[in-house]
Write an enzyme that holds these catalytic residues in place. Sequence first.
Site: not given
Length: 285
Positions: A158, A166, A171, A175, A201
């Site tokens: 991850d 974020n 965000h 993304d 994630e």
Amino acid sequence: MSILQRSLIAKIFLVSFLSVHVPLIALVVYLLTGLDTGPVSIFTLILVATVVGTGVCLLVMWRFIRPLQHLAAALQKYPDDKCVLKLHAPGKDEIAVVTDATKSILVQLEELTKKLKHQATTDFLTGLGNRRSLTEQVPGLQSRAQRAGEPLSMVLFDLDNFKMINDDYGHDVGDNVLMIVGEIVKDSLRPYDLASRIGGEEFCIILPRTSGEAALKIAERLRAAFQECYLEPLPKGRITCSFGVVQAEADERLQQLLRRADAALYRAKETGRNRVIGAFADKSQ
């Protein structure tokens, strides 16, 4: 003629009409020939003509209805062999129209089913599989690996401090980070490897025909590729991941694999992040 080609009802009516009048036609022709007109001869002629007319009518009707029988049989078998999509209905009558319409509807249904299945098993952001895809495919991959006597490994990783990305950059940037990670994974793996995004994630990669040691090297290449990638407005080297690597044991279930890989991933986080740890050898890179 065009009406007969397009209308099954017109064809049935014409055949029925002619078949019913076969005895009368035969009688008129017989009388015109001047042959014996005794009651036995006339009765025999009408009886034979009736049987012939009925037989011809049934045969022709069967030929008319046979495409409908084929369609009905194909629809019954459709869930198993999809043979209805190969049907060809000769002519232009109502049965041909129904057959073509049925094939068209089923083709659209197949395409829609594939699309829905793809959506149900694909992460829309990264284009990788999702947790459902992982759950559905891993047991089959494990069974094939066991039958072939080949190793199978899992890489769980991850993004490091993803929440801070974020929070600090928004965000949309987060993304974009997930999307670039997905692209790197897709470009780095073999066609028969399975990659999935299984959490916000968190990602999982299944590597058939791959030992734990080989999986460590693959994970290390991915770690380096993530660290080298650049995405504005993040500073270079900001995108890093921590990895846990395990090799599947005989009859080990997916959840057991995930737990072992997650434990290795947790150790990678504890020991500084941006590193690869294998649970089988307990070594980092």
